[in-house]
Design a protein around this motif. Structure first.
Motif, PDB file in Angstrom:
ATOM      1  N   UNK A  15       0.830  -1.209   0.000  1.00  0.00           N
ATOM      2  CA  UNK A  15       0.000   0.000   0.000  1.00  0.00           C
ATOM      3  C   UNK A  15       0.859   1.252   0.000  1.00  0.00           C
ATOM      4  N   UNK A  16       1.910   1.266   0.805  1.00  0.00           N
ATOM      5  CA  UNK A  16       2.784   2.436   0.873  1.00  0.00           C
ATOM      6  C   UNK A  16       3.502   2.695  -0.432  1.00  0.00           C
ATOM      7  N   UNK A  17       4.004   1.643  -1.051  1.00  0.00           N
ATOM      8  CA  UNK A  17       4.710   1.791  -2.319  1.00  0.00           C
ATOM      9  C   UNK A  17       3.746   2.206  -3.420  1.00  0.00           C
ATOM     10  N   UNK A  18       2.545   1.640  -3.417  1.00  0.00           N
ATOM     11  CA  UNK A  18       1.539   1.999  -4.423  1.00  0.00           C
ATOM     12  C   UNK A  18       1.205   3.479  -4.339  1.00  0.00           C
ATOM     13  N   UNK A  19       0.986   3.956  -3.118  1.00  0.00           N
ATOM     14  CA  UNK A  19       0.670   5.374  -2.923  1.00  0.00           C
ATOM     15  C   UNK A  19       1.833   6.250  -3.358  1.00  0.00           C
ATOM     16  N   UNK A  20       3.036   5.890  -2.919  1.00  0.00           N
ATOM     17  CA  UNK A  20       4.224   6.687  -3.271  1.00  0.00           C
ATOM     18  C   UNK A  20       4.350   6.795  -4.786  1.00  0.00           C
ATOM     19  N   UNK A  21       4.224   5.672  -5.470  1.00  0.00           N
ATOM     20  CA  UNK A  21       4.383   5.668  -6.919  1.00  0.00           C
ATOM     21  C   UNK A  21       3.290   6.493  -7.604  1.00  0.00           C
ATOM     22  N   UNK A  22       2.048   6.291  -7.180  1.00  0.00           N
ATOM     23  CA  UNK A  22       0.933   6.997  -7.819  1.00  0.00           C
ATOM     24  C   UNK A  22       0.972   8.496  -7.575  1.00  0.00           C
ATOM     25  N   UNK A  23       1.238   8.882  -6.343  1.00  0.00           N
ATOM     26  CA  UNK A  23       1.163  10.301  -5.999  1.00  0.00           C
ATOM     27  C   UNK A  23       2.451  11.043  -6.327  1.00  0.00           C
ATOM     28  N   UNK A  24       3.580  10.487  -5.953  1.00  0.00           N
ATOM     29  CA  UNK A  24       4.846  11.203  -6.109  1.00  0.00           C
ATOM     30  C   UNK A  24       5.458  10.981  -7.482  1.00  0.00           C
ATOM     31  N   UNK A  25       5.582   9.718  -7.884  1.00  0.00           N
ATOM     32  CA  UNK A  25       6.251   9.417  -9.151  1.00  0.00           C
ATOM     33  C   UNK A  25       5.382   9.762 -10.362  1.00  0.00           C
ATOM     34  N   UNK A  26       4.198   9.200 -10.432  1.00  0.00           N
ATOM     35  CA  UNK A  26       3.326   9.404 -11.592  1.00  0.00           C
ATOM     36  C   UNK A  26       2.573  10.730 -11.525  1.00  0.00           C
ATOM     37  N   UNK A  27       1.982  11.003 -10.365  1.00  0.00           N
ATOM     38  CA  UNK A  27       1.173  12.209 -10.231  1.00  0.00           C
ATOM     39  C   UNK A  27       1.978  13.485 -10.105  1.00  0.00           C
ATOM     40  N   UNK A  28       3.242  13.357  -9.705  1.00  0.00           N
ATOM     41  CA  UNK A  28       4.133  14.502  -9.516  1.00  0.00           C
ATOM     42  C   UNK A  28       3.480  15.581  -8.652  1.00  0.00           C
ATOM     43  N   UNK A  29       2.817  15.123  -7.584  1.00  0.00           N
ATOM     44  CA  UNK A  29       2.144  16.034  -6.657  1.00  0.00           C
ATOM     45  C   UNK A  29       3.194  16.859  -5.926  1.00  0.00           C
ATOM     46  N   UNK A  30       2.918  18.137  -5.805  1.00  0.00           N
ATOM     47  CA  UNK A  30       3.823  19.063  -5.135  1.00  0.00           C
ATOM     48  C   UNK A  30       3.155  19.618  -3.882  1.00  0.00           C
ATOM     49  N   UNK A  31       3.943  20.221  -3.035  1.00  0.00           N
ATOM     50  CA  UNK A  31       3.409  20.856  -1.833  1.00  0.00           C
ATOM     51  C   UNK A  31       2.318  21.832  -2.233  1.00  0.00           C
ATOM     52  N   UNK A  32       1.192  21.781  -1.536  1.00  0.00           N
ATOM     53  CA  UNK A  32       0.069  22.667  -1.810  1.00  0.00           C
ATOM     54  C   UNK A  32      -0.973  22.058  -2.730  1.00  0.00           C
ATOM     55  N   UNK A  33      -0.636  20.969  -3.447  1.00  0.00           N
ATOM     56  CA  UNK A  33      -1.604  20.293  -4.310  1.00  0.00           C
ATOM     57  C   UNK A  33      -2.624  19.553  -3.457  1.00  0.00           C
ATOM     58  N   UNK A  39     -12.022   5.323  -1.509  1.00  0.00           N
ATOM     59  CA  UNK A  39     -11.879   3.968  -0.997  1.00  0.00           C
ATOM     60  C   UNK A  39     -11.667   3.937   0.500  1.00  0.00           C
ATOM     61  N   UNK A  40     -11.636   2.709   1.028  1.00  0.00           N
ATOM     62  CA  UNK A  40     -11.442   2.543   2.466  1.00  0.00           C
ATOM     63  C   UNK A  40     -10.401   1.470   2.770  1.00  0.00           C
ATOM     64  N   UNK A  41      -9.653   1.046   1.759  1.00  0.00           N
ATOM     65  CA  UNK A  41      -8.645   0.003   1.941  1.00  0.00           C
ATOM     66  C   UNK A  41      -7.284   0.575   2.286  1.00  0.00           C
ATOM     67  N   UNK A  42      -6.284  -0.299   2.239  1.00  0.00           N
ATOM     68  CA  UNK A  42      -4.928   0.065   2.644  1.00  0.00           C
ATOM     69  C   UNK A  42      -4.342   1.222   1.869  1.00  0.00           C
TER      70      UNK A  42
END
Length: 105
Positions: A15-33, A39-42
């Motif tokens: 779950x942690x790696x999935x989130x990191x990849x989706x948000x940081x790597x792919x989504x390129x989310x920055x501070x303030x985004x 969902x309610x899962x991991x």
């Protein structure tokens, strides 16, 4: 690619790696985004920024290193499964995908 995606770090909670990849790597989310996660899962529970930051702080502060029992090349995936079924391992069992072999085939 982020340094978190080295061989041993691939054994972190999925779950942690999935989130990191989706948000940081792919989504390129920055501070303030703003990120909306459904969902309610991991994955959705782990997606809270403070949880990702807490994981990173704990890894850094305590010099955490995952215990990896053995790494198998992708071509030996069946052997990796047999090793897992044998239950004689201590730590994670990882399968390494060699991109050079994939592009050659």
């Amino acid at each position: 690619m982020s340094p978190i995606f080295t061989q041993s770090w691939t054994t972190l909670p999925c779950a942690g790696v999935t989130v990191w990849h989706a948000i940081v790597e792919e989504g390129q989310v920055k501070a303030g985004d703003t990120v909306v996660v459904l969902g309610s899962g991991g994955v959705s529970l782990f997606a809270r920024r403070e949880r990702i930051e807490a994981m990173n702080r704990a890894i850094s502060r305590h010099a955490l290193r995952p215990v990896v029992d053995r790494v198998f090349p992708f071509s030996q995936s069946v052997d990796a499964l047999r090793h897992l079924q044998n239950v004689s391992y201590f730590g994670k069992i990882a399968i390494r995908f060699d991109q050079n072999a994939a592009s050659a085939g």
